[in-house]
Write a protein that holds these residues in place. Sequence first.
Motif, PDB file in Angstrom:
ATOM      1  N   SER A  65       0.819  -1.211   0.000  1.00 30.51           N
ATOM      2  CA  SER A  65       0.000   0.000   0.000  1.00 30.51           C
ATOM      3  C   SER A  65       0.854   1.263   0.000  1.00 30.51           C
ATOM      4  O   SER A  65       0.492   2.263  -0.617  1.00 30.51           O
ATOM      5  N   GLU A  66       2.033   1.229   0.674  1.00 28.54           N
ATOM      6  CA  GLU A  66       2.940   2.380   0.656  1.00 28.54           C
ATOM      7  C   GLU A  66       3.464   2.637  -0.751  1.00 28.54           C
ATOM      8  O   GLU A  66       3.542   3.788  -1.197  1.00 28.54           O
ATOM      9  N   LEU A  67       3.827   1.585  -1.457  1.00 34.09           N
ATOM     10  CA  LEU A  67       4.308   1.734  -2.826  1.00 34.09           C
ATOM     11  C   LEU A  67       3.218   2.286  -3.745  1.00 34.09           C
ATOM     12  O   LEU A  67       3.476   3.152  -4.595  1.00 34.09           O
ATOM     13  N   LYS A  68       2.006   1.813  -3.571  1.00 39.50           N
ATOM     14  CA  LYS A  68       0.895   2.324  -4.377  1.00 39.50           C
ATOM     15  C   LYS A  68       0.660   3.801  -4.099  1.00 39.50           C
ATOM     16  O   LYS A  68       0.397   4.583  -5.013  1.00 39.50           O
ATOM     17  N   ALA A  69       0.745   4.182  -2.813  1.00 42.90           N
ATOM     18  CA  ALA A  69       0.556   5.585  -2.448  1.00 42.90           C
ATOM     19  C   ALA A  69       1.631   6.452  -3.083  1.00 42.90           C
ATOM     20  O   ALA A  69       1.353   7.556  -3.560  1.00 42.90           O
ATOM     21  N   LYS A  70       2.868   5.979  -3.114  1.00 43.00           N
ATOM     22  CA  LYS A  70       3.958   6.737  -3.745  1.00 43.00           C
ATOM     23  C   LYS A  70       3.718   6.915  -5.234  1.00 43.00           C
ATOM     24  O   LYS A  70       4.063   7.944  -5.808  1.00 43.00           O
ATOM     25  N   LEU A  71       3.129   5.898  -5.877  1.00 39.13           N
ATOM     26  CA  LEU A  71       2.842   5.975  -7.312  1.00 39.13           C
ATOM     27  C   LEU A  71       1.553   6.739  -7.606  1.00 39.13           C
ATOM     28  O   LEU A  71       1.251   7.028  -8.755  1.00 39.13           O
ATOM     29  N   GLY A  72       0.804   7.058  -6.566  1.00 36.34           N
ATOM     30  CA  GLY A  72      -0.453   7.787  -6.755  1.00 36.34           C
ATOM     31  C   GLY A  72      -1.605   6.890  -7.166  1.00 36.34           C
ATOM     32  O   GLY A  72      -2.595   7.369  -7.701  1.00 36.34           O
ATOM     33  N   ILE A  73      -1.463   5.624  -6.927  1.00 41.09           N
ATOM     34  CA  ILE A  73      -2.535   4.679  -7.253  1.00 41.09           C
ATOM     35  C   ILE A  73      -3.495   4.623  -6.079  1.00 41.09           C
ATOM     36  O   ILE A  73      -3.125   4.211  -4.988  1.00 41.09           O
ATOM     37  N   THR A  74      -4.725   5.082  -6.337  1.00 37.87           N
ATOM     38  CA  THR A  74      -5.745   5.083  -5.287  1.00 37.87           C
ATOM     39  C   THR A  74      -6.728   3.942  -5.555  1.00 37.87           C
ATOM     40  O   THR A  74      -6.769   3.410  -6.669  1.00 37.87           O
ATOM     41  N   PRO A  75      -7.515   3.604  -4.570  1.00 41.82           N
ATOM     42  CA  PRO A  75      -8.536   2.564  -4.813  1.00 41.82           C
ATOM     43  C   PRO A  75      -9.487   2.938  -5.955  1.00 41.82           C
ATOM     44  O   PRO A  75      -9.890   2.086  -6.721  1.00 41.82           O
ATOM     45  N   LEU A  76      -9.781   4.245  -6.090  1.00 43.77           N
ATOM     46  CA  LEU A  76     -10.662   4.676  -7.169  1.00 43.77           C
ATOM     47  C   LEU A  76     -10.002   4.469  -8.526  1.00 43.77           C
ATOM     48  O   LEU A  76     -10.633   3.989  -9.465  1.00 43.77           O
ATOM     49  N   SER A  77      -8.714   4.810  -8.624  1.00 40.65           N
ATOM     50  CA  SER A  77      -8.031   4.611  -9.909  1.00 40.65           C
ATOM     51  C   SER A  77      -7.912   3.131 -10.245  1.00 40.65           C
ATOM     52  O   SER A  77      -8.008   2.740 -11.402  1.00 40.65           O
ATOM     53  N   GLU A  78      -7.705   2.301  -9.220  1.00 36.92           N
ATOM     54  CA  GLU A  78      -7.673   0.844  -9.448  1.00 36.92           C
ATOM     55  C   GLU A  78      -9.032   0.353  -9.944  1.00 36.92           C
ATOM     56  O   GLU A  78      -9.107  -0.460 -10.860  1.00 36.92           O
ATOM     57  N   PHE A  79     -10.093   0.887  -9.336  1.00 35.04           N
ATOM     58  CA  PHE A  79     -11.436   0.501  -9.762  1.00 35.04           C
ATOM     59  C   PHE A  79     -11.664   0.903 -11.215  1.00 35.04           C
ATOM     60  O   PHE A  79     -12.192   0.124 -12.006  1.00 35.04           O
ATOM     61  N   LYS A  80     -11.252   2.135 -11.562  1.00 38.11           N
ATOM     62  CA  LYS A  80     -11.406   2.595 -12.948  1.00 38.11           C
ATOM     63  C   LYS A  80     -10.628   1.708 -13.909  1.00 38.11           C
ATOM     64  O   LYS A  80     -11.126   1.337 -14.974  1.00 38.11           O
ATOM     65  N   GLN A  81      -9.418   1.379 -13.523  1.00 38.89           N
ATOM     66  CA  GLN A  81      -8.579   0.535 -14.375  1.00 38.89           C
ATOM     67  C   GLN A  81      -9.218  -0.851 -14.556  1.00 38.89           C
ATOM     68  O   GLN A  81      -9.282  -1.370 -15.668  1.00 38.89           O
ATOM     69  N   ASN A  82      -9.694  -1.430 -13.463  1.00 35.13           N
ATOM     70  CA  ASN A  82     -10.357  -2.738 -13.552  1.00 35.13           C
ATOM     71  C   ASN A  82     -11.624  -2.659 -14.389  1.00 35.13           C
ATOM     72  O   ASN A  82     -11.919  -3.556 -15.189  1.00 35.13           O
ATOM     73  N   PHE A  83     -12.380  -1.570 -14.206  1.00 34.52           N
ATOM     74  CA  PHE A  83     -13.605  -1.395 -14.983  1.00 34.52           C
ATOM     75  C   PHE A  83     -13.286  -1.261 -16.469  1.00 34.52           C
ATOM     76  O   PHE A  83     -13.941  -1.878 -17.309  1.00 34.52           O
TER      77      PHE A  83
END
Length: 192
Positions: A65-83
């Motif tokens: 989760s720390e690495l994702k936060a550094k990359l700016g990957i949020t749960p919303l962006s992950e959801f958009k990407q999956n969608f």
Amino acid sequence: METRQQGLLDPEPVTEVDEEMVSDVDLNNTMTDEEREGILSELTKLEEEISTLRQVLASKEKHHSELKAKLGITPLSEFKQNFNKSWYDMQTSTAYKKTSETLSTAGQKTSAAFTTLGTAISRKFGDMRNSPSFKSFEEKVECTVSNIKQTKVGSQGGGGSFEEVLSSAAHASAQETPSNNMPESSDHERTC
């Protein structure tokens, strides 16, 4: 002893079990103290390993989760990407393509049907406008408007406003009878 072949319906002979074999089977399944201690020791080791693995997993999840936060990957962006990926997968599926083609064809046919219907309606209105009944009606309306204008010009010396002409036309048509008793005052009125 005689050997005989048994069929499906023939009963199979019952064999007697040796009593010594029965006494050898331990029905209580008791184990020695050494075996019990060995199993408890193995169980304790497994529990410790499970606990260690849970700690390692929690640490890895935190780092993840720390690495994702550094990359700016949020749960919303992950959801958009999956969608978006799911949407793309669906659009490239055979069923979607067939459905899309079917709907496109249906839309084209519907559009063609409306175009044909519009053309037919336009043709019918054109035919109706060119019919003798409509021409007669149109001439009567033109004559009535001309008569009203002439009546207004003759009585007031001016054309009057549009509202006055309409109210006078309504008044004149209310007084007229179906036998067409219009006063004869000019050559134009007689031709109508």
